[in-house]
Design an enzyme around this catalytic site. Structure first.
Site, PDB file in Angstrom:
ATOM      1  N   ARG A  69       0.890  -1.303  -0.041  1.00 37.99           N
ATOM      2  CA  ARG A  69       0.012  -0.186   0.135  1.00 37.99           C
ATOM      3  C   ARG A  69       0.772   1.144   0.020  1.00 37.99           C
ATOM      4  O   ARG A  69       1.972   1.387   0.575  1.00 37.99           O
ATOM      5  CB  ARG A  69      -0.960  -0.095   1.177  1.00 37.99           C
ATOM      6  CG  ARG A  69      -1.937  -0.892   1.212  1.00 37.99           C
ATOM      7  CD  ARG A  69      -2.525  -1.265   2.426  1.00 37.99           C
ATOM      8  NE  ARG A  69      -3.908  -2.380   2.409  1.00 37.99           N
ATOM      9  CZ  ARG A  69      -3.658  -3.529   2.664  1.00 37.99           C
ATOM     10  NH1 ARG A  69      -2.214  -3.941   2.826  1.00 37.99           N
ATOM     11  NH2 ARG A  69      -4.563  -4.467   2.485  1.00 37.99           N
ATOM     12  N   HIS A 114      -1.062  -2.604  -4.418  1.00 38.40           N
ATOM     13  CA  HIS A 114      -0.180  -3.592  -5.357  1.00 38.40           C
ATOM     14  C   HIS A 114      -0.254  -3.042  -6.852  1.00 38.40           C
ATOM     15  O   HIS A 114      -0.520  -3.625  -7.799  1.00 38.40           O
ATOM     16  CB  HIS A 114      -1.046  -4.643  -5.654  1.00 38.40           C
ATOM     17  CG  HIS A 114      -1.066  -5.594  -4.193  1.00 38.40           C
ATOM     18  ND1 HIS A 114       0.138  -5.543  -3.534  1.00 38.40           N
ATOM     19  CD2 HIS A 114      -1.796  -6.307  -3.751  1.00 38.40           C
ATOM     20  CE1 HIS A 114       0.027  -6.471  -2.494  1.00 38.40           C
ATOM     21  NE2 HIS A 114      -1.179  -6.921  -2.238  1.00 38.40           N
ATOM     22  N   HIS A 119       3.193 -13.126  -4.299  1.00 37.24           N
ATOM     23  CA  HIS A 119       1.784 -13.283  -3.477  1.00 37.24           C
ATOM     24  C   HIS A 119       1.282 -14.563  -3.577  1.00 37.24           C
ATOM     25  O   HIS A 119      -0.085 -14.858  -3.776  1.00 37.24           O
ATOM     26  CB  HIS A 119       0.835 -12.256  -4.145  1.00 37.24           C
ATOM     27  CG  HIS A 119       0.013 -11.600  -3.228  1.00 37.24           C
ATOM     28  ND1 HIS A 119      -0.848 -12.552  -2.373  1.00 37.24           N
ATOM     29  CD2 HIS A 119      -0.116 -10.440  -2.807  1.00 37.24           C
ATOM     30  CE1 HIS A 119      -1.488 -11.639  -1.510  1.00 37.24           C
ATOM     31  NE2 HIS A 119      -1.115 -10.463  -1.849  1.00 37.24           N
ATOM     32  N   GLU A 144       5.607 -12.474   2.092  1.00 40.29           N
ATOM     33  CA  GLU A 144       5.613 -11.746   0.969  1.00 40.29           C
ATOM     34  C   GLU A 144       6.874 -10.828   1.112  1.00 40.29           C
ATOM     35  O   GLU A 144       6.883  -9.684   1.645  1.00 40.29           O
ATOM     36  CB  GLU A 144       4.481 -10.907   0.353  1.00 40.29           C
ATOM     37  CG  GLU A 144       3.147 -11.536   0.345  1.00 40.29           C
ATOM     38  CD  GLU A 144       1.834 -10.569   0.514  1.00 40.29           C
ATOM     39  OE1 GLU A 144       1.919  -9.563  -0.324  1.00 40.29           O
ATOM     40  OE2 GLU A 144       1.238 -10.792   1.266  1.00 40.29           O
TER      41      GLU A 144
END
Length: 359
Positions: A90, A115, A185, A323
């Protein structure tokens, strides 16, 4: 087969992944090697759709959540399995300032940029090139000004199966000063079924980034000691996930960046996940300074979004994400590790997933 055994892996049909998106053809790419692991990728989003890995008895199981056709991917969760760019995670309110110029980005994650925006990498078809039976390079160029970011950004990710290890080796260059942040992801479930709450997790992290109620880092870097985020010793993911903790309430579980204990830019251990039922172990290493731990809190079994391979619905906390990446909202926090990429420089990163077993 007894009722306690997981179902056999779904055999993916290459024809189900052939299509065209925005004029670009799509395909399924299979990586094979000598380590007992098989990986299936789709060039739409450069995403991992299947990883087959042996359990302690040598039986292959599918250890990632995903979809069994291009149509299902398009109707599913866009981040699932995807390689994320041009800025993962973000950016608060879709704004950051670089060289005195405020950049405004799409607000596609509530009030924030998420993203890479409305047409980030997860919505794009990469150019794919097979280099070997166990290696495929996928490339994508982002235009100057696309999604509000400065600079043409040329990027690639090499998926390489090296024995029992899947490596993601990625790089990018720019013609203007810009910001970059990439990650993988994939949603993992080492048991191949059920939830991931019994998976035991150890993380090489003594601190984490607290978030506000909209999942934006507050700027604080807080020690994990005495919190549910302390995985410096092995703990089941589900042991403290519903504890009375403000940070867990903000995300309905884990959805936070942990700060990895290693030298900046060095390749080192991020986390180890163990599934007691199957004996599978996933060891994750990376060059990145942080790693987002997500416990699949928003998986709900909704159709078609959460209808996976073989028509099996994803259940809440039925997969975890780990991630490795730069810190979220880094352009708005000068004390976070920089995500700025200069013209003439090459951004390089590595994420490695090693699959082994324990008795």
């Amino acid at each position: 087969m007894t009722t306690t055994e997981p179902p056999p892996p779904v055999a993916l049909a290459p024809a189900a992944f052939r299509g065209e998106i925005d004029g670009a053809p799509t395909a399924l790419w299979t990586l094979t090697g000598d380590g007992g692991v098989t990986v299936n990728l789709c060039d739409f989003g450069a995403r991992i759709v299947q990883i087959l890995a042996p359990d302690r008895q040598g039986r292959l199981g599918d250890v990632v959540l995903g979809y069994d056709s291009l149509a299902a991917i398009q109707g599913g969760q866009p981040s699932m399995g995807a390689f994320i760019g041009r800025f993962a995670n973000r950016i608060a309110h879709g704004r950051f300032t670089l060289d005195g110029v405020e950049r405004r980005l799409a607000r596609n994650g509530g009030a924030h940029h998420l993203h890479g925006g409305l047409k980030g990498s997860r919505f794009r078809v990469f150019d794919a090139e097979r280099l070997a039976p166990g290696a495929v390079r996928m490339s994508l160029t982002y235009a100057d000004g696309e999604e509000g970011y400065p600079g043409e950004l040329r990027s690639s990710v090499l998926y390489r199966l090296d024995g029992d290890t899947l490596r993601l080796e990625y790089e990018a260059t720019t013609d203007r000063r810009t910001v970059v942040n990439f990650t993988g992801h994939a949603f993992f479930n080492l048991a191949g079924r059920g939830t991931i709450l019994d998976h035991r997790l150890t993380m090489n992290a003594r601190s984490f980034l607290p978030i506000d109620s909209t999942a934006i880092p507050t700027g604080e870097i807080r020690a994990v000691a005495g919190t549910p985020f302390d995985f410096t010793r092995p703990h089941p993911i589900g042991a403290r996930i519903d504890a009375d903790d403000e940070q867990l309430r903000h995300a309905d579980g884990y959805d936070h960046t942990l700060v990895i204990d290693k030298a900046p830019g060095a390749f080192g251990l991020v986390a180890v996940f163990e599934d007691p039922a199957s004996g599978r172990v996933l060891e994750v290493s990376s060059t990145e300074p942080g790693a987002q731990l997500y416990s699949g809190n928003a998986l709900t079994g909704a159709v078609p979004r959460d209808l996976g391979k073989g028509g099996v619905a994803f259940q809440r906390r039925g997969g975890f994400c780990i991630e490795p990446q730069g810190f979220p909202d880094a352009p708005n926090h000068p004390h976070f590790p920089s995500t700025v990429l200069e013209p003439g420089a090459i951004f390089r990163g590595v994420i490695a997933y090693r699959f082994t077993t324990q008795t």
